[in-house]
Design an enzyme around this catalytic site. Structure first.
Site, PDB file in Angstrom:
ATOM      1  N   SER A 190      67.510  13.168  55.861  1.00 52.70           N
ATOM      2  CA  SER A 190      68.787  12.473  55.922  1.00 52.70           C
ATOM      3  C   SER A 190      68.726  10.995  55.487  1.00 52.70           C
ATOM      4  O   SER A 190      69.761  10.324  55.385  1.00 52.70           O
ATOM      5  CB  SER A 190      69.344  12.526  57.346  1.00 52.70           C
ATOM      6  OG  SER A 190      68.424  11.948  58.256  1.00 52.70           O
ATOM      7  N   LYS A 244      68.864   2.315  57.625  1.00 55.12           N
ATOM      8  CA  LYS A 244      69.432   3.663  57.571  1.00 55.12           C
ATOM      9  C   LYS A 244      70.699   3.757  58.414  1.00 55.12           C
ATOM     10  O   LYS A 244      70.655   3.640  59.634  1.00 55.12           O
ATOM     11  CB  LYS A 244      68.414   4.682  58.057  1.00 55.12           C
ATOM     12  CG  LYS A 244      68.943   6.129  58.020  1.00 55.12           C
ATOM     13  CD  LYS A 244      67.918   7.110  58.524  1.00 55.12           C
ATOM     14  CE  LYS A 244      68.493   8.526  58.537  1.00 55.12           C
ATOM     15  NZ  LYS A 244      67.507   9.524  58.998  1.00 55.12           N
ATOM     16  N   SER A 271      62.991  13.744  57.505  1.00 54.49           N
ATOM     17  CA  SER A 271      64.088  12.943  56.944  1.00 54.49           C
ATOM     18  C   SER A 271      63.648  11.683  56.221  1.00 54.49           C
ATOM     19  O   SER A 271      64.447  11.068  55.518  1.00 54.49           O
ATOM     20  CB  SER A 271      65.073  12.561  58.053  1.00 54.49           C
ATOM     21  OG  SER A 271      65.757  13.697  58.510  1.00 54.49           O
TER      22      SER A 271
END
Length: 362
Positions: free
Chosen positions: A115, A59, A139
């Protein structure tokens, strides 16, 4: 299959598909192939690497920092996935390379969630079998739900506010379990053991404060009924319906510099008390993952997609989103599983017993 072959195939898939998907910020082709060759050399020399040669996405550009345990186990990072870009705050979308928006694999006019946006999109399309994420309010779990994959948030919180925990996105419970065993290697044997099935569980459509749309609730409840039919869970009724305090104001206060955290600490303590009482009744809580279907790229408006997830960032409980079918718009939805602290094995055992489909989107 050799690590270099597995990694080369993943890099080929990314080259073919990511131009329209926007899941990656950076692709590390040269470094990944060098790393794969090193993994092959180590395994040939007798090294025991439980995840030898598995291509993973991490990520964001800083994702290598938290992927250490997976890399030590033999995974090969092929690139950094998209996250919200500058000026987009914490909302649920991502920006890939050259500012391309990250699209939902099932509908390009919808967000994949965030996210961990690119992570979910990359796993859902089969570019990589797993991706790392971090979960500060949902997220990992929200993009997992909206892209039709499995998303696991681990126990606790590692940041100063104790809100953000590491996680992974995968297409199977077995892959998630393999990651968890590597990421938390010192889990006591009593906590790592698979529980007896069916697991007693409590269903809550709204946690007592949220106002989810009818369709995500119906899809999640149908998924619960499948788990019951499959012998994975057994629904029980608590003495009192679960009614948590809305965690939103507390979460926002803890993340806002200079805000008075006193009310947030009181909300956290009271919800901890109510959840402790619930888990005395049953060790598993089931809810929808998100209160709405995936929204468009213009943003969520005044609806918090985190409404059903961020309570468990405040409390630190492990949680997992499991695919729960598809809405009328053709996009996936998720069933949210929450367990006591340290009980990831319970979440993964229930997920493994499910026949939920996480099919790869072409």
């Amino acid at each position: 299959m050799r690590a270099v072959d597995a990694v080369a195939e993943a890099l080929g898939r990314i080259a073919d598909a990511d131009g329209s998907l926007g899941a990656f910020l950076e692709v590390w082709e040269e470094d990944a192939l060098l790393r794969a060759a090193e993994v092959d050399a180590r395994t040939a020399a007798g090294a025991r690497l439980p995840l030898a040669g598995v291509p993973i996405a991490v990520k964001g550009r800083r994702g290598l920092r938290t992927a250490g345990p997976l890399l030590a186990a033999g995974c090969v990072a092929v690139g950094a996935t998209s996250v919200p870009g500058p000026g987009t705050g914490w909302q649920t979308w991502g920006l890939g390379a050259q500012g391309r928006r990250t699209v939902n694999p099932w509908r390009a006019d919808r967000t994949p969630g965030g996210s961990s946006a690119g992570a979910a999109a990359a796993v859902a399309t089969g570019l990589v079998p797993l991706a790392t994420g971090s979960d500060g309010a949902g997220s990992v779990r929200i993009p997992a739900a909206w892209c039709g994959v499995l998303g696991l948030k681990l126990t606790g919180g590692a940041d100063r506010t104790r809100l953000t925990a590491p996680g992974v996105l995968t297409r199977s419970a077995a892959d998630a379990a393999a990651c968890w065993r590597v990421m938390v290697p010192d889990t006591p044997a009593s906590e790592a053991a698979a529980p007896a099935l069916p697991v007693p569980a409590v269903w809550s459509p709204d946690l007592g404060f949220a106002a989810p749309d009818d369709e995500p609730v119906a899809l999640a409840r149908t998924a619960v009924d499948r788990l019951v039919a499959e012998g994975a869970v057994r629904l029980v009724r608590p003495r009192r319906p679960l009614r948590l305090l809305d965690p939103g104001p507390a979460w926002l206060a803890l993340r806002t510099p200079g805000a008075d955290p006193a009310d947030a600490h009181r909300t956290r303590a009271e919800n901890d008390r109510r959840l402790a009482l619930l888990f005395r009744t049953a060790p598993l809580l089931l809810t929808p993952t998100a209160p709405t279907p995936p929204h468009g790229h213009e943003g969520p408006g005044d609806r918090y997609s985190t409404a059903l997830t961020w309570a468990f960032n405040l409390s630190g409980h492990p949680a997992l989103s499991l695919p729960a079918g598809f809405g009328a718009d053709g996009c996936p939805a998720g069933l949210h599983l929450v367990a006591p602290h340290g009980a990831e094995a319970l979440l993964l055992a229930v997920a493994a017993a499910s026949r939920a489909v996480t099919g790869v989107r072409p």
